[in-house]
Design a protein around this motif. Structure first.
Motif, mmCIF file in Angstrom:
data_model
loop_
_atom_site.group_PDB
_atom_site.id
_atom_site.type_symbol
_atom_site.label_atom_id
_atom_site.label_comp_id
_atom_site.label_asym_id
_atom_site.label_seq_id
_atom_site.Cartn_x
_atom_site.Cartn_y
_atom_site.Cartn_z
ATOM 1 N N GLY A 68 0.402 4.334 3.114
ATOM 2 C CA GLY A 68 1.402 3.783 3.896
ATOM 3 C C GLY A 68 2.435 4.911 4.169
ATOM 4 N N ARG A 69 2.065 5.425 5.587
ATOM 5 C CA ARG A 69 3.069 6.576 5.890
ATOM 6 C C ARG A 69 4.429 6.076 6.272
ATOM 7 N N THR A 70 4.579 5.059 6.591
ATOM 8 C CA THR A 70 6.371 4.537 6.512
ATOM 9 C C THR A 70 6.885 4.563 5.216
ATOM 10 N N VAL A 71 6.221 4.355 4.193
ATOM 11 C CA VAL A 71 6.985 4.461 2.883
ATOM 12 C C VAL A 71 7.083 5.739 2.441
ATOM 13 N N HIS A 72 6.190 6.739 2.938
ATOM 14 C CA HIS A 72 6.125 7.934 2.473
ATOM 15 C C HIS A 72 7.553 8.571 3.223
ATOM 16 N N SER A 73 7.635 8.472 4.365
ATOM 17 C CA SER A 73 8.661 8.829 5.283
ATOM 18 C C SER A 73 10.168 8.189 4.904
ATOM 19 N N LEU A 74 9.972 7.071 4.613
ATOM 20 C CA LEU A 74 11.369 6.394 4.156
ATOM 21 C C LEU A 74 11.901 6.834 2.890
ATOM 22 N N VAL A 75 11.117 7.174 1.822
ATOM 23 C CA VAL A 75 11.391 7.514 0.333
ATOM 24 C C VAL A 75 12.116 9.105 0.511
ATOM 25 N N ARG A 76 11.254 9.849 1.305
ATOM 26 C CA ARG A 76 11.955 10.861 1.734
ATOM 27 C C ARG A 76 13.215 11.086 2.284
ATOM 28 N N ALA A 77 13.461 10.081 3.038
ATOM 29 C CA ALA A 77 14.842 10.218 3.686
ATOM 30 C C ALA A 77 15.750 9.651 2.849
ATOM 31 N N LEU A 78 15.482 8.846 2.130
ATOM 32 C CA LEU A 78 16.647 7.944 1.445
ATOM 33 C C LEU A 78 16.786 8.990 0.171
ATOM 34 N N ALA A 79 15.707 9.568 -0.167
ATOM 35 C CA ALA A 79 15.923 10.551 -1.374
ATOM 36 C C ALA A 79 17.142 11.316 -1.166
ATOM 37 N N THR A 126 4.433 -3.913 3.001
ATOM 38 C CA THR A 126 3.851 -3.154 3.757
ATOM 39 C C THR A 126 2.421 -3.741 3.863
ATOM 40 N N ARG A 127 1.548 -3.374 4.751
ATOM 41 C CA ARG A 127 0.308 -3.854 4.767
ATOM 42 C C ARG A 127 -0.697 -3.082 4.151
ATOM 43 N N VAL A 128 -1.671 -3.565 3.507
ATOM 44 C CA VAL A 128 -2.689 -2.583 3.127
ATOM 45 C C VAL A 128 -3.503 -1.885 4.372
ATOM 46 N N GLN A 129 -3.524 -0.616 4.252
ATOM 47 C CA GLN A 129 -3.962 0.053 5.394
ATOM 48 C C GLN A 129 -5.639 0.366 5.285
ATOM 49 N N ASP A 189 0.928 -1.322 0.172
ATOM 50 C CA ASP A 189 0.086 -0.209 -0.004
ATOM 51 C C ASP A 189 0.839 1.263 -0.099
ATOM 52 N N LEU A 190 1.251 1.791 -1.175
ATOM 53 C CA LEU A 190 2.218 2.799 -1.354
ATOM 54 C C LEU A 190 1.225 4.091 -1.567
ATOM 55 N N LYS A 191 -0.011 4.035 -1.462
ATOM 56 C CA LYS A 191 -0.654 5.316 -1.398
ATOM 57 C C LYS A 191 -0.836 5.847 0.090
#
Ligand code: NCD
Length: 305
Positions: free
Chosen positions: A161-172, A223-226, A157-159
């Motif tokens: 999923g807040r963990t994904v949003h935060s991680l992508v910003r950090a890894l960028a 990730t899990r579907v939220q 759930d990339l739409k």
């Protein structure tokens, strides 16, 4: 006084220091056992949590401090209509630092504006989850030995999923990170996240089938579907079992790929994968305690020699 709302609140250099501190805590926990004696952490959780709340509490207890808080909006004065701003003004009189989780995006930010103690965002709606990101960065750094020069597949759930949003910003902010977003059409990564990668000149691809990209990955972040962020149950039911990582799919992966998951897991990783040495999601939980200890010390400006 500093708060933590987004992983970008720390510079890359500050993050390096924080991760180094977390590593030292892992190696020498006894050195830190009394560092926060007499200090209090309040956990203000308006949304369900197991790991995040308890790992904050474990972190403060490991530092010799005290904890109190509430674990649902229903058991706080929010149920009587009290605003987040009023609650935090009051908590500022009781505690030295607080961690807040809220279903509304931006609620911890509102709190931080009127707070006289550091506020840590412990997850706000589908927006950000910076302390999960610190956990993820420490896990990657400890197990892969680097933050950069890898291909990471983020799946599910990339739409929402807040963990994904935060991680992508950090890894960028790191070099040579190649992102592969694996999701069904309806749960694709939002455009504003892709813009972050475009601005940083980082490559990404979007695919639907995990099998097609598995051999390329150094890290697989499941990730899990939220469910709680869906507008209707029907859509959730249709999408919830879209991905199930099992032993068969793991045979396609590199020998040193790691599988991460912020947890809770529902069906997206079959339990048969747990015994695979590449499955590191329970190790990740332990790293979460070390990094939250490091964060509390940093925000309270406590130095341990
Ligand atoms: C995550 C969250 O709350 O966003 N859980 C956590 O904090 N470890 C992931 C999730 O709920 O799916």
């Amino acid at each position: 006084m500093r708060h933590l709302m987004s992983p970008l609140d720390f510079s890359v250099e500050e993050l390096d220091e924080l991760l180094a501190l977390a590593h030292d805590i892992e190696l020498h926990p006894e050195k830190y056992a009394h560092a926060c004696e007499g200090k209090k952490l309040a956990t203000l959780f308006y949304e369900p949590s197991t790991r995040t709340r308890l790992s904050f509490e474990a972190a403060m207890l490991n530092l010799g401090g005290n904890i109190f808080g509430f674990s649902s909006a229903a058991s706080s004065s929010a149920a009587k209509g009290e605003s987040v701003s009023d609650t935090i003004r009051m908590i500022s009189c009781y505690a030295d630092i607080c961690a807040m989780r809220h279903p509304k995006e931006g609620a911890p930010m509102v709190a931080s504006r009127v707070s006289s103690i550091p506020v840590i965002n412990a997850g706000d709606g589908g927006h950000q989850h910076p302390t999960q990101t610190l956990t993820d960065l420490l896990t990657i750094h400890s197990l892969k030995g680097r933050l950069g020069n890898f291909t990471i597949g983020l799946c599910g759930d990339l739409k929402f999923g807040r963990t994904v949003h935060s991680l992508v910003r950090a890894l960028a902010r790191y070099k040579n990170v190649n992102f592969i977003f694996i999701s069904p059409e309806e749960l694709r990564i939002p455009d504003y996240m892709k813009e972050v990668l475009d601005e940083n000149g980082l490559p990404y691809r979007e695919v639907e089938r995990i099998e097609d990209v598995m051999p390329e990955l150094d890290i697989l972040y499941m990730t899990r579907v939220q469910r709680e962020r869906f507008f209707n149950e029907e859509d959730y039911v249709r999408l919830k079992d879209f991905y199930i990582l099992n032993k068969k799919k793991m045979t396609l992966a590199k020998k040193d790929m790691i599988v991460m998951h912020p947890l809770p897991r529902v069906n997206e990783i079959s339990v048969e994968v747990d015994s695979d040495p590449r499955a590191v999601y329970f190790k990740q939980v332990q790293y979460g305690v070390y990094v939250r200890m490091a964060l509390i010390l940093t925000l309270l400006e406590v130095k341990v020699c």
